[in-house]
Design an enzyme around this catalytic site. Structure first.
Site: not given
Length: 542
Positions: A292, A326
């Protein structure tokens, strides 16, 4: 032993309020004070042995240059290779444990964190990573607990899946942990990510080499010690902070490298993937690569959007934990009619956000993580101030005299391709483009094509037609999509997290999809009454 063993029901850990006069607030304040007075000496841990290389680095609070919390010892290639050998050996016994015994370690860790360890992990996260009490609570307490509880629940569901057996045949699937070791590389911004990247593969029987971020060693160390107290055997997870280039090279060069569990920058993940491809012939098996990475997460508002809900989502989604998520919103597309209604209030609310030391619970935002982040973020702010295509309408001030403090900043981008609308800034900067009300369809195309990332996004619309259009047109623009809500705050078991395109492999942390990546199924067929003749019936004479 007989009987079908079931995991306890998985439930999300309640988020404590830390409101004035609550017992959790008093306990956390006390732990913060005690930890601030300590002088930590954090070692590498291999096979349960504490190793101090003497190559030390200070642990300083990002919000207070004068607050040194201790030192950590850095490892390199030699320590990484030693850890790998130890992990591969420890995995042999660990993988042979009954599943329920492995799960029990992580379920116990969840209960310890829910009670006696809660203030320790939260305080370490607040001091070492400059998070306020609420942001630490949802991260280093609740999300870790949820990862472990739901991890056991989802693994049980996977193990329950078995094939059909015809008469006389017994078919079954054995879910084996990966052969070798998993290399877990965790970032600074979420303590829970480190717990998940290292803990989830270990829970299902893998051995793990864990390299935490250099700016999250304090909370990473306490996470490891939590697992140790819960009964994790030595060597199942080896904790090796240090030189990322040397440790990564040692991991990806090794024949027993079986998987990469990564959260960090897109460039680093792509570099590691390239190295794995170059070394593919030397591995015992094809490594599982789970990552990720970055995001340029969006909020797009339809002309029918609720003004108050949109304003709140922009502030919370952009500036909680200083935008260092994020999933943080960093670009917004607002119709002109709505901007006239919310623009001034949004700027005023942004300017009013309290900023300072996380030990002062009145502060909404705190410091960014380090010098590199501070310089990068402030560079974008300075260029926006000087650009004819942008205007800083809130915030824009910063200072590194006491800590790495940057005021939450709103940039009004006159063109949708301004760099603040396109680049991942990873800080408290929200860039807003105001579009004509009649350009909704064209704006959706801009949202979809502006960024290579596809992590999170949100649409605000009171009209269902606007929601449906955004869902369809932005189908591939975000792996986690929100309707009338900010694009942050995914909860384990409720919103499995991950994105596509340049944002990663979308293996959904906190779900059965992720757990399957650390398992290698073996199909077993047992013929209960095996044939004793070569001939088949069709071969008989007419």
């Amino acid at each position: 032993m007989s009987g079908t063993i079931r995991m306890p029901p998985a439930v999300n850990e309640p988020v404590l309020s830390y409101a004035p006069c609550t017992p959790e607030r008093a306990e956390l304040k006390s732990t913060l004070h005690a930890m601030s007075e300590q002088d930590a000496d954090i070692p590498i841990i291999i096979g349960g042995e504490e190793i101090r290389t003497g190559n030390t680095h200070p642990i300083r609070a990002p919000h207070d240059h004068g607050l040194e919390l201790g030192v950590w010892h850095a490892g390199g290639a030699e320590e990484a290779r030693r850890a790998i050998a130890n992990t591969v050996e420890a995995r042999r016994e660990w993988a042979s444990w009954p599943w329920e015994d492995r799960a029990a370690v992580f379920l116990k860790a969840a209960e310890l964190l829910s009670t006696t360890w809660r203030s320790t992990l939260n305080a370490a996260t607040m001091l070492g990573q400059s998070k306020n009490a609420f942001q630490a609570e949802i991260d280093s307490a609740c999300e870790i607990i949820d990862f472990f509880r739901f991890g056991a629940h989802f693994a049980e569901q996977i193990f329950d899946h078995q094939p059909v057996s015809e008469k006389g045949v017994w078919n079954r699937i054995e879910y084996r942990p990966l052969e070798g070791f998993v290399y877990a590389v965790s970032p600074f911004n979420f303590t829970a990510i480190g717990a998940n990247l290292a803990g989830t593969p270990a829970m299902v029987g893998c051995g793990v080499l864990w390299k935490p971020s250099k700016t999250a060693v304090l909370s990473g160390y306490y996470t490891y010690k939590l697992l140790e107290e819960a009964g994790l055997p030595p060597g199942v997870i080896n904790f090796v902070p240090g030189d990322p280039v040397e440790i990564s090279a040692a991991a990806t060069d090794h024949a027993d490298f079986a998987g990469l569990h990564f959260t960090g920058s897109t460039a680093v993940f792509q570099s590691l993937w390239t190295t794995v491809g170059r070394n593919i012939g030397r591995y015992r098996s094809y490594p599982r690569l789970v990552g990720e990475t970055g995001g340029k997460d969006f909020i797009v508002a339809h002309p029918s959007a609720d003004p108050a809900a949109l304003r709140t989502a922009i502030v919370r989604g952009s500036f909680e934990y200083q935008g260092q998520k994020c999933s943080a919103a960093s670009r917004a597309y607002v119709p002109a009619s709505l901007w006239r209604e919310i623009g001034d209030d949004l700027a005023a609310e942004t300017d009013a956000l309290a900023m300072g030391d996380p030990a002062d619970f009145r502060n909404f935002v705190n410091a960014v993580i380090d010098r590199w982040g501070f310089d990068s973020i402030t560079g974008y702010i300075d260029r926006a101030k000087a650009s004819p295509d942008a205007e800083v309408i809130a915030g824009g001030e910063y200072s590194d005299s006491d800590g790495f403090f940057i005021r939450p900043t709103l940039v009004l981008a006159r063109t949708p391709d301004h760099e603040t609308m396109c680049d991942e800034i990873f800080g408290p900067v929200m860039s807003i483009h105001v579009y004509p009300d009649n350009a909704w369809s064209e704006t959706l195309d801009i949202v979809d094509s502006t960024s290579p990332y596809a992590l999170t996004g949100a649409v605000f619309s009171q009209e269902r037609r606007g929601v449906r259009e955004a869902l369809e047109r932005l189908r591939n623009a975000a792996g986690n999509f929100y309707i009338n809500d900010k694009p942050t705050g995914a909860v384990v078991g409720q919103q499995p997290f991950g994105g596509g395109r340049a944002s990663g492999t979308n293996d959904k942390a906190g779900s059965a999809y992720n757990i399957m990546r650390w398992l290698s199924p073996r199909t077993i067929k047992e013929n209960l009454v095996p044939p004793t003749s070569v001939e088949y019936p069709f071969m008989g004479e007419e």
